[in-house]
Design a protein around this motif. Sequence first.
Motif, mmCIF file in Angstrom:
data_model
loop_
_atom_site.group_PDB
_atom_site.id
_atom_site.type_symbol
_atom_site.label_atom_id
_atom_site.label_comp_id
_atom_site.label_asym_id
_atom_site.label_seq_id
_atom_site.Cartn_x
_atom_site.Cartn_y
_atom_site.Cartn_z
ATOM 1 N N MET A 1 53.835 29.458 38.335
ATOM 2 C CA MET A 1 53.377 29.840 39.660
ATOM 3 C C MET A 1 51.968 30.438 39.592
ATOM 4 S SD MET A 1 54.231 29.830 42.754
ATOM 5 C CE MET A 1 54.098 30.581 44.298
ATOM 6 N N LYS A 2 51.732 31.267 38.546
ATOM 7 C CA LYS A 2 50.422 31.894 38.393
ATOM 8 C C LYS A 2 49.330 30.832 38.252
ATOM 9 C CE LYS A 2 47.697 34.754 35.326
ATOM 10 N NZ LYS A 2 47.607 35.373 34.034
ATOM 11 N N ASN A 3 49.564 29.837 37.390
ATOM 12 C CA ASN A 3 48.575 28.775 37.193
ATOM 13 C C ASN A 3 48.340 27.986 38.474
ATOM 14 O OD1 ASN A 3 47.977 29.367 34.566
ATOM 15 N ND2 ASN A 3 49.483 27.961 33.722
ATOM 16 N N PHE A 4 49.387 27.732 39.233
ATOM 17 C CA PHE A 4 49.241 27.017 40.495
ATOM 18 C C PHE A 4 48.331 27.795 41.438
ATOM 19 C CE2 PHE A 4 50.579 26.438 44.918
ATOM 20 C CZ PHE A 4 50.281 25.087 45.069
ATOM 21 N N LEU A 6 46.096 30.107 40.595
ATOM 22 C CA LEU A 6 44.741 30.124 40.035
ATOM 23 C C LEU A 6 44.007 28.823 40.336
ATOM 24 C CD1 LEU A 6 45.191 31.817 36.548
ATOM 25 C CD2 LEU A 6 43.886 32.680 38.486
ATOM 26 N N HIS A 7 44.665 27.696 40.153
ATOM 27 C CA HIS A 7 44.034 26.404 40.387
ATOM 28 C C HIS A 7 43.855 26.110 41.877
ATOM 29 C CE1 HIS A 7 43.874 25.506 36.225
ATOM 30 N NE2 HIS A 7 45.181 25.488 36.074
ATOM 31 N N THR A 8 44.583 26.821 42.722
ATOM 32 C CA THR A 8 44.445 26.623 44.162
ATOM 33 C C THR A 8 43.300 27.454 44.737
ATOM 34 O OG1 THR A 8 46.815 26.214 44.345
ATOM 35 C CG2 THR A 8 45.655 26.753 46.382
ATOM 36 N N PHE A 9 43.147 28.687 44.253
ATOM 37 C CA PHE A 9 42.228 29.612 44.902
ATOM 38 C C PHE A 9 41.003 30.031 44.094
ATOM 39 C CE2 PHE A 9 46.377 30.407 46.926
ATOM 40 C CZ PHE A 9 46.024 30.052 48.224
ATOM 41 N N THR A 10 40.915 29.717 42.819
ATOM 42 C CA THR A 10 39.751 30.162 42.035
ATOM 43 C C THR A 10 38.957 28.969 41.538
ATOM 44 O OG1 THR A 10 40.984 30.239 39.952
ATOM 45 C CG2 THR A 10 40.929 32.257 41.252
ATOM 46 N N TRP A 11 37.695 28.893 41.917
ATOM 47 C CA TRP A 11 36.828 27.793 41.489
ATOM 48 C C TRP A 11 36.130 28.115 40.189
ATOM 49 C CZ3 TRP A 11 31.909 29.287 40.726
ATOM 50 C CH2 TRP A 11 31.475 30.418 41.404
ATOM 51 N N TRP A 12 36.026 29.377 39.819
ATOM 52 C CA TRP A 12 35.258 29.776 38.646
ATOM 53 C C TRP A 12 36.071 29.735 37.362
ATOM 54 C CZ3 TRP A 12 36.711 32.883 42.659
ATOM 55 C CH2 TRP A 12 37.700 33.816 42.386
ATOM 56 N N ASN A 13 37.339 29.447 37.443
ATOM 57 C CA ASN A 13 38.201 29.484 36.271
ATOM 58 C C ASN A 13 38.847 28.119 36.073
ATOM 59 O OD1 ASN A 13 39.667 30.352 34.123
ATOM 60 N ND2 ASN A 13 41.064 31.623 35.288
ATOM 61 N N ASN A 14 38.232 27.262 35.262
ATOM 62 C CA ASN A 14 38.724 25.937 34.929
ATOM 63 C C ASN A 14 38.542 24.993 36.106
ATOM 64 O OD1 ASN A 14 40.512 23.716 34.000
ATOM 65 N ND2 ASN A 14 40.872 25.106 32.313
ATOM 66 N N TYR A 15 39.566 24.516 36.743
ATOM 67 C CA TYR A 15 39.452 23.538 37.822
ATOM 68 C C TYR A 15 40.328 23.956 38.994
ATOM 69 C CZ TYR A 15 43.981 21.951 36.165
ATOM 70 O OH TYR A 15 45.291 21.907 35.797
ATOM 71 N N THR A 16 40.048 23.375 40.142
ATOM 72 C CA THR A 16 40.891 23.594 41.320
ATOM 73 C C THR A 16 41.600 22.290 41.660
ATOM 74 O OG1 THR A 16 39.173 22.962 42.882
ATOM 75 C CG2 THR A 16 39.264 25.289 42.265
ATOM 76 N N ILE A 17 42.544 22.369 42.567
ATOM 77 C CA ILE A 17 43.248 21.168 43.003
ATOM 78 C C ILE A 17 42.255 20.220 43.670
ATOM 79 C CG2 ILE A 17 45.007 20.313 44.602
ATOM 80 C CD1 ILE A 17 46.616 22.866 43.887
ATOM 81 N N GLY A 18 41.280 20.780 44.398
ATOM 82 C CA GLY A 18 40.252 19.958 45.025
ATOM 83 C C GLY A 18 39.421 19.204 43.999
ATOM 84 N N THR A 19 39.169 19.823 42.857
ATOM 85 C CA THR A 19 38.425 19.150 41.790
ATOM 86 C C THR A 19 39.213 17.964 41.270
ATOM 87 O OG1 THR A 19 37.419 21.247 41.137
ATOM 88 C CG2 THR A 19 37.330 19.458 39.543
ATOM 89 N N LEU A 20 40.502 18.139 41.084
ATOM 90 C CA LEU A 20 41.333 17.034 40.610
ATOM 91 C C LEU A 20 41.313 15.874 41.593
ATOM 92 C CD1 LEU A 20 44.426 18.864 39.069
ATOM 93 C CD2 LEU A 20 42.467 17.846 37.905
ATOM 94 N N VAL A 21 41.315 16.185 42.888
ATOM 95 C CA VAL A 21 41.265 15.133 43.901
ATOM 96 C C VAL A 21 39.895 14.449 43.857
ATOM 97 C CG1 VAL A 21 41.291 14.684 46.387
ATOM 98 C CG2 VAL A 21 42.990 16.211 45.380
ATOM 99 N N ALA A 22 38.825 15.245 43.716
ATOM 100 C CA ALA A 22 37.473 14.687 43.675
ATOM 101 C C ALA A 22 37.258 13.809 42.447
ATOM 102 C CB ALA A 22 36.451 15.816 43.696
ATOM 103 N N LEU A 23 37.927 14.114 41.340
ATOM 104 C CA LEU A 23 37.752 13.357 40.098
ATOM 105 C C LEU A 23 38.618 12.096 40.050
ATOM 106 C CD1 LEU A 23 37.465 16.200 37.456
ATOM 107 C CD2 LEU A 23 35.667 14.707 38.310
#
Length: 131
Positions: A1-4, A6-23
């Motif tokens: 849950m924590k990783n989800f 982090l990936h949903t709301f933080t852009w400065w730490n690894n990747y976001t869900i939006g980044t995965l969609v963009a890639l």
Amino acid sequence: MKNFLLHTFTWWNNYTIGTLVALRGFKKVGEDEFGNVYYQGGKSSYGLPKRWVVYAGYADASQIPPGWHGWMHHRTDIAPSEEDYKPREWEKTHRPNMTGTAAAYRPQGAIEALGERPRVTGDYDAWTPGN
């Protein structure tokens, strides 16, 4: 849950869900010694291929090694993963920006520097009005 979260709301730490969609549709080109992953795909408005990096951990652009930096900025079309890239002797390894930490650079005479400030040697005369 924590990783989800982090990936949903933080852009400065690894990747976001939006980044995965963009890639989506981008091809993975390689990975560097820091764990950063590089992608390429599509075309920019200049007609050049779009290049993207997903940082391993905190997003710090200075963590891109010199070979990958050249590839990211279209100085070369051959990625370091596709050739036997060897850094030149004058290329330095990454050092993070230490400003604001105890390891920050403090020149001699700075208030924050450890030790005593050097004594005035007598070669300075203070300005006074009328002289």
